[in-house]
Design a protein around this motif. Structure first.
Motif, PDB file in Angstrom:
ATOM      1  N   PHE A  88       4.285   7.551   8.253  1.00 25.18           N
ATOM      2  CA  PHE A  88       3.164   6.872   8.473  1.00 25.18           C
ATOM      3  C   PHE A  88       1.642   7.308   8.091  1.00 25.18           C
ATOM      4  N   ASP A  89       1.094   8.406   7.775  1.00 24.73           N
ATOM      5  CA  ASP A  89      -0.016   8.878   7.104  1.00 24.73           C
ATOM      6  C   ASP A  89       0.461   8.721   5.528  1.00 24.73           C
ATOM      7  N   PHE A  90       1.769   9.116   5.003  1.00 25.28           N
ATOM      8  CA  PHE A  90       1.353   9.312   3.481  1.00 25.28           C
ATOM      9  C   PHE A  90       1.821   7.832   3.186  1.00 25.28           C
ATOM     10  N   LEU A  91       2.623   6.892   3.552  1.00 23.20           N
ATOM     11  CA  LEU A  91       2.497   5.722   3.143  1.00 23.20           C
ATOM     12  C   LEU A  91       1.281   4.910   3.268  1.00 23.20           C
ATOM     13  N   HIS A  92       0.477   5.348   4.145  1.00 18.46           N
ATOM     14  CA  HIS A  92      -1.222   4.480   4.253  1.00 18.46           C
ATOM     15  C   HIS A  92      -1.928   4.991   3.558  1.00 18.46           C
ATOM     16  N   ALA A  93      -1.741   6.331   3.265  1.00 19.92           N
ATOM     17  CA  ALA A  93      -2.466   6.785   2.148  1.00 19.92           C
ATOM     18  C   ALA A  93      -2.169   6.562   0.952  1.00 19.92           C
ATOM     19  N   ARG A  94      -0.802   6.164   0.393  1.00 21.13           N
ATOM     20  CA  ARG A  94      -0.406   5.996  -0.731  1.00 21.13           C
ATOM     21  C   ARG A  94      -0.464   4.420  -1.200  1.00 21.13           C
ATOM     22  N   ASP A  95      -0.640   3.624  -0.224  1.00 22.19           N
ATOM     23  CA  ASP A  95      -0.940   2.262  -0.317  1.00 22.19           C
ATOM     24  C   ASP A  95      -2.276   1.935  -0.151  1.00 22.19           C
ATOM     25  N   HIS A  96      -2.906   3.180   0.604  1.00 17.11           N
ATOM     26  CA  HIS A  96      -4.499   2.580   0.318  1.00 17.11           C
ATOM     27  C   HIS A  96      -5.261   2.822  -1.123  1.00 17.11           C
ATOM     28  N   CYS A  97      -4.211   3.813  -1.815  1.00 17.95           N
ATOM     29  CA  CYS A  97      -5.237   4.184  -3.642  1.00 17.95           C
ATOM     30  C   CYS A  97      -4.013   2.971  -4.459  1.00 17.95           C
ATOM     31  N   VAL A  98      -3.139   2.232  -4.120  1.00 21.63           N
ATOM     32  CA  VAL A  98      -2.284   1.619  -4.958  1.00 21.63           C
ATOM     33  C   VAL A  98      -3.583   0.479  -4.461  1.00 21.63           C
ATOM     34  N   ALA A  99      -3.711  -0.311  -3.310  1.00 27.49           N
ATOM     35  CA  ALA A  99      -4.595  -1.750  -2.889  1.00 27.49           C
ATOM     36  C   ALA A  99      -5.695  -1.809  -3.896  1.00 27.49           C
ATOM     37  N   HIS A 100      -6.561  -0.225  -3.662  1.00 29.76           N
ATOM     38  CA  HIS A 100      -7.586  -0.110  -4.655  1.00 29.76           C
ATOM     39  C   HIS A 100      -7.112  -0.785  -6.170  1.00 29.76           C
ATOM     40  N   LYS A 101      -6.834  -0.266  -7.140  1.00 28.19           N
ATOM     41  CA  LYS A 101      -6.159   0.159  -8.210  1.00 28.19           C
ATOM     42  C   LYS A 101      -5.130  -1.959  -8.948  1.00 28.19           C
TER      43      LYS A 101
END
Length: 90
Positions: A71-84
């Motif tokens: 969940f930590d990895f998916l959260h970090a990746r999706d947080h980055c994706v959401a901004h771009k």
């Protein structure tokens, strides 16, 4: 009247025109996920996930799982994706 004879080969109608090859559509979400997974924070969380998986797989009897790390990895990746992602969608 003119009688036209149509030939059907293997159940397919005859086409005089060449079919154009369609380009495969690329999902921008998948592209962004790959790019974001290479950022420093995502690489760090993915390394923690892999360490956990190695630790869990090395034991024969354990109740530990790597849900938190995943969940930590998916959260970090999706947080980055959401901004771009939405800046590139038309």
């Amino acid at each position: 009247m003119v009688y036209e004879e149509k030939m059907i080969t293997n159940g397919e109608p005859e086409d005089d025109e060449e079919e154009e090859e369609e380009e495969e559509m690329v999902d921008p979400l998948e592209t962004m996920r790959q790019k974001c997974a290479e950022t420093e924070h995502c690489v760090h969380t993915q390394a923690r996930l892999e360490q956990c998986e190695t630790r869990v797989n090395s034991r024969s009897a354990t109740e530990e799982d790597c849900t938190e790390e995943l969940f930590d990895f998916l959260h970090a990746r999706d947080h980055c994706v959401a901004h771009k992602l939405f800046h590139s969608v038309k």
